[in-house]
Design an enzyme around this catalytic site. Structure first.
Site, mmCIF file in Angstrom:
data_model
loop_
_atom_site.group_PDB
_atom_site.id
_atom_site.type_symbol
_atom_site.label_atom_id
_atom_site.label_comp_id
_atom_site.label_asym_id
_atom_site.label_seq_id
_atom_site.Cartn_x
_atom_site.Cartn_y
_atom_site.Cartn_z
ATOM 1 N N HIS A 165 0.806 -1.225 0.000
ATOM 2 C CA HIS A 165 0.000 0.000 0.000
ATOM 3 C C HIS A 165 0.832 1.265 0.000
ATOM 4 O O HIS A 165 0.320 2.353 -0.280
ATOM 5 C CB HIS A 165 -0.955 0.015 1.185
ATOM 6 C CG HIS A 165 -2.158 -0.859 0.947
ATOM 7 N ND1 HIS A 165 -2.126 -2.206 1.166
ATOM 8 C CD2 HIS A 165 -3.397 -0.574 0.494
ATOM 9 C CE1 HIS A 165 -3.296 -2.721 0.854
ATOM 10 N NE2 HIS A 165 -4.094 -1.763 0.431
ATOM 11 N N GLY A 166 2.108 1.143 0.348
ATOM 12 C CA GLY A 166 2.932 2.341 0.330
ATOM 13 C C GLY A 166 4.280 2.069 0.949
ATOM 14 O O GLY A 166 4.408 1.168 1.782
#
Lengths: 377, 465
Positions: free
Chosen positions: B320-321
């Site tokens: 997600h990041g």
């Protein structure tokens, strides 16, 4: 049954296709607009395609701006969005509350405490250097004065607290003139602020003028000294920003001296000279406020040959323009300076012209966010 | 380019659809490939090269995996090579900065300069898609794609290119060359697309504004204000992400594809296990199919299963990041899922259903706080606001904001449940409903257009100066 189903599907596809296609085609058909009257800005020009703009992503970003700016029926869609927001309860999301009785009111100002601090320090420093004790007036915002016109749900307005804290921080170096009390006292008998603009009306400015005269022991001129010219159809800044196009316009008033007036108004940067405080060409535009002293200029000199003495340096924002309609009756010369555009030394201006009074006049919303006062010298 | 833009809606899409349908079938994939590259390259043309590189790499790997299928070991070597290429791409462009910063904490690397590498759009999505192809071919789960243009069209397909869903090759292999475009499918596409557009433009963006406004006065919002704020973010991220997925599915339908559903009303879940079956389904499926099960899943005993879960959720978080908070967020859910698997799920089932909903939503919201705040001190400060009365119940600004957005929040809450869908399914065959549906499509189009166009409405009023 089967046929009917296809019928509905076909209609949905047609609506979708025609809507996208027609508004897409409009770009080809309609000539590009260069300027938006409502927004008072030049619209995004057609972006230039070069390898540099393409590979930096600039072209893509500018193209989207261009397309949005040039969208067919753009004003209609922007207005529709504003009314939709109102329906869904989001009053004030564009920074303007749709209030009662047609008032379009700016939401409470947002500001940076440190910036305000700097402005206060700059004025305190300047007052010490210039050798004349300035008078100091902050004009509260429409939403603070006409709190009864606000929608039921709104952010709190803290103009009184902001003004009090500024004045206490400035201390005895300036003479503050309280405007909240006189404006609050008269707000129900007269319209002191415009409904479609953030400025005060001539009536609001006049109430402040009376308060100023009382403070300075000057004799105020009376309202019945003027022939009042009323101009309807004034759509100001809060109207433009709200995009609530169905709102009713304001009426703006010009105050002509019944006696022979002998004014000399000089605006060097625009190479304009006039014998009137009112610049009537602005009455043709929807936003008529610049009719007062031709709008924003760095330096304007107003001389009144009917008055013998009194020379005032007025450091101000646009709230002052209508205020001068009355104030000019009490000074032989007013040097009106907007520090955003006037970069020269004010101390020299005071010395060279024998100025004997100084007045700071700002709308509180402008004052807290101003970034030019720190340069005062 | 993004779907919710004037450029996409009024220039790109009508042109692409018009050309697509005027071409004979055999040219359509080639056209989709080119059109998708333009879509992708509009914002940053440079990174097209990267995507084409990834495409060629997996096409070639897949080709040779299939060709040397009968050799010992060689297909496996090729598969590993394909994975290394993809993971290196992702690792370099998405995680190099993050890894460098983490290494800097070690004394020997402390003088290293951290590289700043811009993140290519959609790289997390398309690398996962191309990997699925090589793996599916290796496993014999799907035929290979001999036509490089069709394969390119699969990777670059503009509907799902930049924000998913992650379409596995085997789910779409057949459609690539044998799909049928029909009126019914197109119309369904329009409906789903408009639902997605409305979710994004009429709900998610506004919830985003609410959350932004709330954060300006974070310290004085009070405990209720803090919860309303994070609820707004929960709505924003759900309607944004699921809106994009809906638009992707709708666009796919318009050109004859069927993509799998990506969000299935996640906020009605009664457990975290259920939440992750309903949230970003294509990502969960990907990790299950290509990581969890190959690691042995739950077939190798409790200890191994817990380890596998941990690995999967660490990676899910990281996907997600490139920041620690996403890792913590992933591990947080990993731990919750473990607890649920070991004993909690059975106990939960015996509690009243409102309690199960409350339990799941509460934990998901806590998760969003971790997800949002990349800086740990800010995260802890927000937890302080959520769980103490230090700032009172609700501040004046937060109250005004809450009341301003209450109608929209109620709509968002309602739209997070399948209630509207159920009602629609019951009455869809009535004549009046057909008219209402057509009207609804038109209204959504007009409202979304007006909202998009007004984003550029930007009065420059020099009054304030």
């Amino acid at each position: 049954m089967r046929l009917k189903k296809i019928g509905k599907d076909a209609i949905i596809i047609i609506i979708f296709g025609v809507f996208l296609g027609v508004f897409g085609l409009m770009y080809l058909v309609m000539p590009a607009q260069r300027f938006s009257v409502n927004e008072k800005r030049v619209l995004e020009p057609e972006p230039k395609l070069t390898s540099r703009t393409l590979f930096s992503g600039r072209f893509g970003a500018d193209f989207e701006k261009y397309l949005s700016d040039q969208f067919a029926l753009r004003d209609f869609f922007v207005g529709l969005n504003s009314y939709y927001d109102l329906c869904i309860g989001r009053n004030g999301v564009k920074g303007i509350y749709a209030g009662k009785d047609g008032y379009l009111i700016e939401t409470p100002v947002e500001y940076d405490e440190k910036n305000l601090q700097k402005n206060v320090e700059a004025i305190a420093r300047f007052s010490g250097e210039v050798g004349i004790k300035p008078d100091f007036m902050l004009v509260p915002s429409t939403g603070f004065i006409y709190d009864d016109k606000l929608p039921a749900v709104h952010y709190p307005y803290n103009d009184d607290r902001i003004i009090a804290s500024v004045e206490s921080a400035l201390g005895p170096g300036v003479d503050p003139v309280d405007l909240i009390r006189p404006l609050k006292a008269q707000k129900d008998t007269e319209q002191l602020f415009f409904k479609t603009d953030h400025h005060w009306t001539g009536r609001g400015a006049y109430a402040a003028y009376r308060a100023y005269c009382a403070e300075k022991k000057l004799r105020p001129v009376l309202m019945d000294r003027f022939n009042i010219q009323e101009e309807g159809g004034f759509y100001g800044t809060t109207y433009s920003r709200s995009a609530l196009w169905l709102s009713s316009p304001d009426t703006i008033e010009l105050y002509w001296d019944k006696a022979d007036s002998r004014y000399e108004v000089e605006i060097p940067e625009a190479k304009k000279k006039s014998d009137s405080l009112f610049f009537l060409s602005h009455l043709d535009a929807p936003d008529k406020y610049p009719v007062y002293l031709d709008g924003n200029h760095g330096f304007v000199k107003i001389a009144n040959k009917n008055v013998k003495d009194g020379k005032l340096l007025l450091i101000k924002d646009s709230y002052a323009h209508v205020f001068v309609s009355f104030l000019a009756q009490n000074y032989s010369e007013i040097y009106m300076v907007d520090p955003r555009y006037y970069k020269q030394s004010l101390i020299e201006l005071v010395e060279e012209n024998g100025i004997d009074s100084i007045l700071f006049l700002y709308g509180v919303n402008n004052f807290v966010n101003d970034t030019s006062l720190v340069r005062l010298k | 380019m993004v779907f919710s833009s004037v450029l996409f809606l009024f220039v790109y899409l009508p042109l692409v659809l018009a050309i697509y349908y005027s071409l004979p079938r055999k040219f359509r994939n080639a056209f989709l490939f080119v059109a998708s590259l333009i879509f992708y390259g509009w914002g940053e043309p440079t990174f097209i090269v990267l995507m084409i590189f990834s495409t060629i790499s997996d096409y070639t790997h897949g080709y040779f995996i299939d060709k040397y299928r009968d050799r010992p070991r060689l297909p496996k070597v090729l598969l590993v090579s394909a994975m290394i290429v993809n993971i290196s791409l992702l690792g370099f462009f998405k995680y190099a900065t993050f890894i460098a910063e983490a290494l800097k904490a070690l004394p020997i690397f402390s003088s290293m300069t951290v590289p700043l590498i811009p993140l290519p759009i959609g790289i997390s999505f398309y690398t996962f898609q191309t990997m699925s192809y090589s793996i599916d071919v290796y496993r014999g789960d799907s035929p290979i794609q001999r036509n490089p243009v069709s394969f390119g069209a699969y990777v670059a397909l503009f509907p799902q290119l930049i924000a998913g869903p992650i379409v596995r090759y085997k789910d779409i292999a057949h459609q690539l060359n044998h799909r049928k475009e029909t009126v019914a499918r197109f119309a369904r596409g329009v409906r789903i697309f408009l639902i997605g557009l409305a979710k994004k433009v009429l709900i998610a963006n506004q919830m985003g504004m609410l959350w932004d406004e709330m954060r300006k006065t974070m310290g004085t919002n009070g405990i209720l204000g803090a919860w309303i704020g994070i609820l707004a973010f929960a709505f924003q991220i759900y309607f944004d992400f699921s809106g994009y997925s809906d638009m992707a599915r709708g666009l796919g339908n318009m050109i004859g594809f069927e993509f799998l559903i990506n969000f299935d009303y996640p906020y009605i879940s009664r457990s975290i296990t259920e939440f992750w079956r309903r949230w970003h389904i294509s990502l969960g499926t990907w990790f299950r199919e290509y990581v969890y099960i190959p690691l042995g899943g739950n077939r190798k005993g409790m200890g191994r299963m817990l380890l596998n879960l941990m690995i999967v959720w660490f990676l899910t978080g990281l996907w997600h990041g490139a920041n620690w908070n996403y890792v913590i967020w992933g591990v947080y859910f990993g731990v919750l899922l473990m607890i649920e698997k070991v004993f909690l799920l059975k106990r939960l089932e015996r509690t009243p259903s409102w309690m199960q909903h409350f339990y799941a939503l509460f934990l998901v919201m806590i998760g969003w706080v971790v997800f949002y705040f990349e800086k740990t001190p800010e995260m802890f400060a927000y937890f302080g606001h959520l769980f103490t009365f230090a700032n009172g119940l609700i501040g004046p600004n937060a109250l005004a904001l809450f009341l301003t957005y209450l109608p929209l929040m109620l709509i968002a809450g309602f739209a997070s449940t399948p209630a509207a869908r159920r009602i629609y399914e019951k009455i869809r065959d009535r004549k009046a409903v057909s008219y209402a549906e057509i009207a609804a499509c038109a209204v959504v189009l007009v409202l979304c257009t007006s909202t998009l166009v007004s984003q550029s409405y930007n009065p420059f009023l020099y009054f304030r100066f």
